[in-house]
Design an enzyme around this catalytic site. Structure first.
Site, PDB file in Angstrom:
ATOM      1  N   GLU A   1       5.420  16.992   0.694  1.00  0.00           N
ATOM      2  CA  GLU A   1       5.646  17.003  -0.753  1.00  0.00           C
ATOM      3  C   GLU A   1       5.074  18.274  -1.382  1.00  0.00           C
ATOM      4  O   GLU A   1       5.638  18.811  -2.333  1.00  0.00           O
ATOM      5  CB  GLU A   1       5.048  15.759  -1.412  1.00  0.00           C
ATOM      6  CG  GLU A   1       5.634  14.427  -0.916  1.00  0.00           C
ATOM      7  CD  GLU A   1       7.159  14.353  -0.989  1.00  0.00           C
ATOM      8  OE1 GLU A   1       7.762  15.042  -1.841  1.00  0.00           O
ATOM      9  OE2 GLU A   1       7.755  13.617  -0.179  1.00  0.00           O
TER      10      GLU A   1
ATOM     11  N   HIS B   1       7.679  20.908  -1.132  1.00  0.00           N
ATOM     12  CA  HIS B   1       8.649  20.816  -2.233  1.00  0.00           C
ATOM     13  C   HIS B   1       8.056  21.414  -3.509  1.00  0.00           C
ATOM     14  O   HIS B   1       8.728  22.102  -4.264  1.00  0.00           O
ATOM     15  CB  HIS B   1       9.003  19.351  -2.511  1.00  0.00           C
ATOM     16  CG  HIS B   1       9.976  18.746  -1.541  1.00  0.00           C
ATOM     17  ND1 HIS B   1      11.183  19.351  -1.215  1.00  0.00           N
ATOM     18  CD2 HIS B   1       9.957  17.573  -0.868  1.00  0.00           C
ATOM     19  CE1 HIS B   1      11.832  18.564  -0.358  1.00  0.00           C
ATOM     20  NE2 HIS B   1      11.107  17.489  -0.126  1.00  0.00           N
TER      21      HIS B   1
HETATM   22 ZN   LIG Z   1      11.543  15.802   1.173  1.00  0.00          ZN
END
Ligand SMILES: [Zn+2]
Length: 702
Positions: A494, A497
């Site tokens: 995450e 991202h």
């Molecule tokens: Zn992902």
């Protein structure tokens, strides 16, 4: 990545705001200018009852702005149409950004009711824009003269996205074709819904009630407890199991009773394949044939051609040869692994052939024997605060970033921490919220999202506001939060991202950060997971929370081996789903062949087990028939190939190599969706991705 659908839609249709609230809304904090650090949301002022009126106002403004674009007496230009559409919507984006982020991370009954109330209004508005013929005329007018407009590459891409967005929804169709297109769209939506409902109905229809404790043999205590709870909730005595994953999987892994495993397996794999009202066979035929017809109407040879024209992979041929190449490499390993489990099972008393319902059971035991280690052995080295420091340090070494907690930024829950993120030269980059712990109002899993995307229109730089939300165990007064290895990987994923969002450096917000093709979006996240097994990085922070001792090299080695356990078999499974998906969606003539014979024809080359009569995979393959993965299932493997291939550059040049990181930043993270992902990738890597690095990493190469 798990962006909410509505939120991404709002980014896509990014529409319009202007000043001036209507009566009675002047004091609505959602509509006021936010005099807060970086204009972050003033959570302490926002009340649930503010959302509906604010969204009504923002929607009315947005509609006014779209109408202003349509009714502009001037001829359509890039600025007055394409850019006008893109720059509008600050207010609606801002308000829905707060609503949907809160509804995922800190919700309650009232807020859920708000989301339900506004969602139809938002989709109605989305349709008003995306199906608006007058708006399309102006977009098309600009598109038709694009060669003479002297646009920057990014502007050209924005124009293309806008135009194609309309065309892919049938805007160019006329008369009968247009009517038929609308019919197909409606019917497909209903069929997908029905497919999903049937699977759900069939999943819920089966229950296994165990009343003799002997039949629980092999099952861990926690699994028994959950089964007892389930039985109790249904007003039954004993232990109940069903076909939901959290119940089904542990049963198949641990239950010693082979007959019951077989019973569970047969129930699971015959869902929506029985002679009853919930059979999905005819629905599958209808769905794939209608998808073909729709693709043909839009000028594509097949549904896969239609979908892939907006993907990094581009064509069915490319996807198929990609799947085939991995299959050839994985198959010998899968066969070896199969034989290993079969021999192991025999040595442990299995009579007859190894069947599907034996696989998870014996594999689990084999894994424990070969690489067994207790999760508890690893956790003391992964204290959450230390992992976070390690992750920040990684971003510092790679990209020069510095993270400074900013207590002046309001948060929506005391567990949330807000950071100012700075570049190496001290300039401000982004706001980052980290929200780690589970609570009642938070949905499960982990995700990254933004409250505001980065943009830089007409020289006005807006830096992004990013959030990372997870469900890690909360510390207690006596024990810190200790992460499992999976959770460390999740954090890195995450966070990857979030780097895509934070480092974004584009002009237009719809192409910023994670606004990329679906088979490209997991590269920035998955590449980060590679550091999780790098001793050099772990040694910076992974020390025992009591003794301060560094994580032992043998333990890291075990983690790697356990991760690669049965990688050939698992690879073949994933590939067979991808091949099956591609087969259904590459058809160029309507299908009449039985679902089961179609399935066997396509999937047999990856099959290691004897067929089981009455079992069918596709009648419950919701990903492609009820979800959004049609001609997209390959994407899981594709992303793995990309992240392994990209990481091999760091392996070669050093896992903290600044020049490699700089190139990844400049060529990929900053660029968002402004260029075709293959161009971006080649600019970083110097060539197209190959499967070699993945095979090597997974141990599928001599
Ligand atoms: Zn992902």
């Amino acid at each position: 990545m798990k962006k909410t659908i509505v939120l991404s839609m709002m980014i896509l249709f990014s529409i319009a705001s202007s000043q001036g609230a209507s009566e009675g809304t002047e004091s609505n904090p959602l509509l006021m200018k936010w005099n807060t650090p970086h204009e972050t949301a003033p959570f302490n002022l926002i009340k649930t009852e503010n959302f509906v009126p604010a969204i009504d106002v923002a929607l009315a403004e947005a509609r006014k702005d779209v109408d202003a674009i349509i009714n502009n007496p001037e001829p359509a230009t890039f600025q007055n149409t394409i850019e006008a559409l893109e720059v509008s919507g600050e207010q609606l984006d801002r308000v829905t950004g707060v609503l949907f982020n809160l509804n995922s991370a800190e919700t309650n009954k009232e807020l859920q009711a708000v989301a339900r109330e506004v969602s139809p209004k938002l989709s109605e508005f989305g349709n008003y824009v995306s199906l608006n013929e007058d708006l399309f005329k102006r977009v098309k007018a600009v598109y038709d003269k694009r060669e003479s407009l002297d646009l920057t590459p990014e502007q050209a891409k924005l124009l293309e996205n806008s135009y194609k967005g309309f065309v892919r929804r049938g805007a160019n169709l006329q008369g009968e074709a247009k009517k038929r297109y609308a019919e197909i769209t409606t019917e497909l939506a209903q069929l997908s819904l029905k497919f999903g409902e049937n699977v759900l109905e069939e999943t819920n229809a089966f229950e296994l009630l165990i009343t003799d404790e002997k039949d629980l043999s092999g099952l861990p205590e926690a699994v028994r407890e959950a089964a007892q709870q389930l039985a109790k909730s249904k007003g039954k005595e004993g232990w109940m199991f069903n076909l939901q994953y959290p119940s089904y999987l542990p049963f198949m892994k641990y239950a010693d009773n082979r007959e019951l495993r077989e019973k569970m397996y047969r129930a699971y794999t015959s869902r929506a394949f029985k002679d009853n009202d919930y059979n999905n066979e005819e629905i599958i035929h209808k769905i794939v044939n209608l998808r073909l017809e729709k693709a043909n109407l839009l000028g594509f040879k097949s549904h896969a051609d239609y979908v892939l024209s907006e993907r990094m992979a581009e064509t069915p041929e490319k996807v198929n040869s990609f799947l085939e190449e991995l299959h050839e490499a994985s198959k010998p390993y899968a066969e070896k692994e199969f034989k290993e489990v079969a021999d192991f099972a025999k040595a442990n008393g299995l009579k007859g052939d190894l069947q599907r319902w034996d696989w998870a059971y014996y594999s689990e035991k084999l894994k424990a024997e070969k690489y067994g280690f207790d999760e508890e052995e690893v956790k003391p080295y992964f204290q959450l605060e230390k992992v976070r420091e390690g992750v920040f340090e990684l971003a510092h070494r790679l990209y020069g970033l510095n993270f400074k907690e900013n207590k002046d930024i309001q948060v929506y829950h005391p567990d949330v921490t807000a950071y100012d993120v700075f570049n190496a030269d001290g300039s401000f980059l982004s706001v980052l919220y980290l929200d780690f712990f589970p609570r009642d109002g938070k949905r499960g899993g982990a995700w990254m999202n933004d409250f505001r995307a980065q943009s830089n229109i007409n020289g006005k730089m807006e830096r992004p506001i990013i959030t990372v939300v997870t469900n890690f165990t909360k510390p207690t007064e006596t024990k810190p939060s200790l992460l499992t290895f999976d959770e460390v990987e999740t954090f890195l994923h995450e966070f990857g991202h979030s780097l895509h969002g934070m480092l974004a450096n584009t002009v237009y917000p719809s192409m910023s950060g994670t606004g990329v093709y679906r088979d490209f979006v997991e590269l920035p996240s998955q590449i980060m997971e590679n550091w999780a097994t790098e001793k050099e990085w772990l040694d910076l922070f992974a020390v025992h929370y009591k003794t301060g001792e560094k994580i032992p090299a043998e333990l890291v080695d075990k983690l790697i081996k356990a991760r690669n356990f049965q990688s050939g078999y698992l690879s073949e499974r994933q590939l067979s789903f991808g091949m099956d998906d591609m087969a259904w969606h590459s058809i160029i003539k309507p299908v009449t062949e039985d679902v089961i014979s179609f399935e066997r024809r396509v999937m047999d080359k990856t099959e290691l087990f004897p067929h089981v009569d009455g079992s069918c995979f596709n009648t419950a393959f919701s990903h492609i028939f009820a979800g959004g993965y049609a001609a997209g299932y390959y994407g899981y493997k594709w992303a793995e190939v990309l992240d392994a291939d990209a990481f091999s550059m760091f392996k070669k040049n050093g896992i903290f190599d600044k020049a490699t990181a700089e190139s990844f930043r400049k060529n990929i993270l900053e660029k968002g969706g402004t260029q075709h992902p293959m161009e971006l990738y080649k600019a970083f890597r110097g060539q197209e991705p190959t499967v070699d690095a993945l095979l090597e990493r997974s141990g599928l190469k001599e």
